[in-house]
Design a protein around this motif. Structure first.
Motif, PDB file in Angstrom:
ATOM      1  N   TRP A  44       5.899  -7.631  -2.762  1.00 53.68           N
ATOM      2  CA  TRP A  44       5.601  -6.946  -1.473  1.00 53.68           C
ATOM      3  C   TRP A  44       4.665  -5.499  -2.059  1.00 53.68           C
ATOM      4  O   TRP A  44       5.334  -4.927  -2.898  1.00 53.68           O
ATOM      5  CB  TRP A  44       6.609  -6.598  -0.616  1.00 53.68           C
ATOM      6  N   ASP A  45       3.682  -5.415  -1.511  1.00 52.79           N
ATOM      7  CA  ASP A  45       2.844  -4.081  -1.680  1.00 52.79           C
ATOM      8  C   ASP A  45       3.480  -3.159  -0.496  1.00 52.79           C
ATOM      9  O   ASP A  45       3.363  -3.441   0.563  1.00 52.79           O
ATOM     10  CB  ASP A  45       1.598  -4.324  -1.775  1.00 52.79           C
ATOM     11  N   LEU A  46       3.711  -1.963  -0.662  1.00 53.27           N
ATOM     12  CA  LEU A  46       4.420  -0.973   0.201  1.00 53.27           C
ATOM     13  C   LEU A  46       3.237   0.178   0.611  1.00 53.27           C
ATOM     14  O   LEU A  46       2.616   0.467  -0.309  1.00 53.27           O
ATOM     15  CB  LEU A  46       5.711  -0.334  -0.402  1.00 53.27           C
ATOM     16  N   GLU A  47       3.350   0.414   1.564  1.00 48.34           N
ATOM     17  CA  GLU A  47       2.530   1.633   2.280  1.00 48.34           C
ATOM     18  C   GLU A  47       3.047   2.729   1.783  1.00 48.34           C
ATOM     19  O   GLU A  47       4.424   2.984   1.644  1.00 48.34           O
ATOM     20  CB  GLU A  47       2.478   1.491   3.721  1.00 48.34           C
ATOM     21  N   PRO A  48       2.159   3.821   1.180  1.00 52.05           N
ATOM     22  CA  PRO A  48       2.667   5.375   0.931  1.00 52.05           C
ATOM     23  C   PRO A  48       3.232   5.885   1.861  1.00 52.05           C
ATOM     24  O   PRO A  48       2.735   5.552   3.012  1.00 52.05           O
ATOM     25  CB  PRO A  48       1.404   5.890   0.555  1.00 52.05           C
ATOM     26  N   VAL A  49       4.502   6.669   1.923  1.00 57.96           N
ATOM     27  CA  VAL A  49       5.266   7.051   2.633  1.00 57.96           C
ATOM     28  C   VAL A  49       4.391   8.492   3.129  1.00 57.96           C
ATOM     29  O   VAL A  49       4.135   9.329   1.993  1.00 57.96           O
ATOM     30  CB  VAL A  49       6.680   7.410   2.287  1.00 57.96           C
ATOM     31  N   ARG A  50       4.014   8.832   4.195  1.00 60.99           N
ATOM     32  CA  ARG A  50       3.511   9.871   4.581  1.00 60.99           C
ATOM     33  C   ARG A  50       4.461  11.003   4.956  1.00 60.99           C
ATOM     34  O   ARG A  50       5.328  10.820   5.465  1.00 60.99           O
ATOM     35  CB  ARG A  50       2.707   9.375   5.946  1.00 60.99           C
ATOM     36  N   PRO A  51       4.208  12.175   4.711  1.00 61.39           N
ATOM     37  CA  PRO A  51       5.004  13.308   4.739  1.00 61.39           C
ATOM     38  C   PRO A  51       5.044  13.748   6.448  1.00 61.39           C
ATOM     39  O   PRO A  51       4.338  13.362   7.164  1.00 61.39           O
ATOM     40  CB  PRO A  51       4.283  14.485   4.146  1.00 61.39           C
ATOM     41  N   ALA A  99      18.387   3.216  -8.740  1.00 60.45           N
ATOM     42  CA  ALA A  99      17.487   3.202  -7.669  1.00 60.45           C
ATOM     43  C   ALA A  99      16.384   2.431  -7.820  1.00 60.45           C
ATOM     44  O   ALA A  99      15.797   1.800  -6.794  1.00 60.45           O
ATOM     45  CB  ALA A  99      17.159   4.738  -7.536  1.00 60.45           C
ATOM     46  N   ALA A 100      15.866   2.094  -9.038  1.00 61.54           N
ATOM     47  CA  ALA A 100      14.682   1.302  -9.418  1.00 61.54           C
ATOM     48  C   ALA A 100      14.907  -0.201  -9.420  1.00 61.54           C
ATOM     49  O   ALA A 100      13.987  -1.043  -9.473  1.00 61.54           O
ATOM     50  CB  ALA A 100      14.099   1.731 -10.596  1.00 61.54           C
ATOM     51  N   SER A 140       9.182  -0.171  -7.820  1.00 62.60           N
ATOM     52  CA  SER A 140       8.057   0.681  -8.576  1.00 62.60           C
ATOM     53  C   SER A 140       7.300   1.506  -7.323  1.00 62.60           C
ATOM     54  O   SER A 140       7.284   0.885  -6.304  1.00 62.60           O
ATOM     55  CB  SER A 140       7.281   0.161  -9.489  1.00 62.60           C
ATOM     56  N   PRO A 141       6.671   2.684  -7.539  1.00 62.01           N
ATOM     57  CA  PRO A 141       5.890   3.097  -6.686  1.00 62.01           C
ATOM     58  C   PRO A 141       4.968   2.171  -5.860  1.00 62.01           C
ATOM     59  O   PRO A 141       4.177   1.564  -6.823  1.00 62.01           O
ATOM     60  CB  PRO A 141       4.856   4.348  -7.527  1.00 62.01           C
ATOM     61  N   GLY A 172      13.978   3.252   0.108  1.00 62.23           N
ATOM     62  CA  GLY A 172      13.008   4.072   0.960  1.00 62.23           C
ATOM     63  C   GLY A 172      12.013   3.119   1.709  1.00 62.23           C
ATOM     64  O   GLY A 172      11.051   3.784   2.540  1.00 62.23           O
ATOM     65  N   VAL A 173      12.387   1.828   1.852  1.00 64.84           N
ATOM     66  CA  VAL A 173      11.369   1.013   2.443  1.00 64.84           C
ATOM     67  C   VAL A 173      11.726   1.055   3.953  1.00 64.84           C
ATOM     68  O   VAL A 173      12.990   0.863   4.347  1.00 64.84           O
ATOM     69  CB  VAL A 173      11.718  -0.632   1.879  1.00 64.84           C
TER      70      VAL A 173
END
Length: 138
Positions: free
Chosen positions: A131-138, A5-6, A75-76, A35-36
Motif C-alpha cells: 500500500w502506498d500511504l498518503e503523507p501525514v499533514r501537520p 516500529a519498521a 517505510s516512508p 501511524g497509518v
C-alpha cells in the motif's frame, strides 16, 4: 518474535482459525502504531487477513496442519505485507450452490491493496501486498 516500529514478523504461526485471528489483531495494532490512518489500516488488515484465511482453508488441507509466516514492513510512504505458506496449492472445489459465496478472496486482495502479487510453487505460496500511504499533514 522480532518486531520494531519498521517491521512486524511472525513465523511458524499455526494455520488455524484462532491463531490467525490473534495474528490479525497483532497486525492491526502494529499498523496503527506505524501511524497509518484507520481507513487505510482497515484495507491493510482486510487483505492480509483474507490471505491468512486462505492459508488456513487451502494450503494444508490434504497434508494436515501447517504454519504461516507473516513479514510486514513500513517505510516512508509504504506498507508491505508478505504472507508465506509451505503447503501445496489446491485447485478450488467448485461450489455447488447456485450463487456461490466463496471464491472471491483473490478479488478482495487485489481490490484492497495497491499491489497484490501471488506466486505458488512446490514449496508453498507467497502473497505480497503493498500500500502506498498518503503523507501525514501537520
Amino acid at each position: 518474535m522480532q518486531e520494531s516500529a519498521a517491521s512486524f514478523r511472525r513465523h511458524g504461526v499455526p494455520a488455524a482459525p484462532e491463531a490467525i485471528r490473534r495474528l490479525r489483531h497483532d497486525l492491526t495494532a502494529w499498523v496503527l502504531a506505524a501511524g497509518v490512518d484507520e481507513d487505510r489500516t482497515g484495507d491493510i488488515v482486510l487483505a492480509s487477513y483474507e490471505a491468512l484465511a486462505n492459508v488456513a482453508d487451502h494450503a494444508y488441507r490434504s497434508s494436515g496442519p501447517g504454519v504461516v509466516d507473516l513479514d510486514a514492513s513500513a517505510s516512508p510512504g509504504r506498507i508491505e505485507v508478505v504472507i508465506t505458506d509451505h503447503g501445496r496449492w489446491r485447485t478450488p472445489v467448485p461450489d455447488p450452490r447456485p450463487v456461490s459465496v466463496r471464491g472471491r478472496g483473490l478479488l478482495l486482495l487485489r481490490a484492497s491493496a495497491d499491489q497484490a502479487d501471488i506466486s505458488s510453487g512446490e514449496t508453498g505460496t507467497v502473497v505480497t501486498l503493498a500500500w502506498d500511504l498518503e503523507p501525514v499533514r501537520p
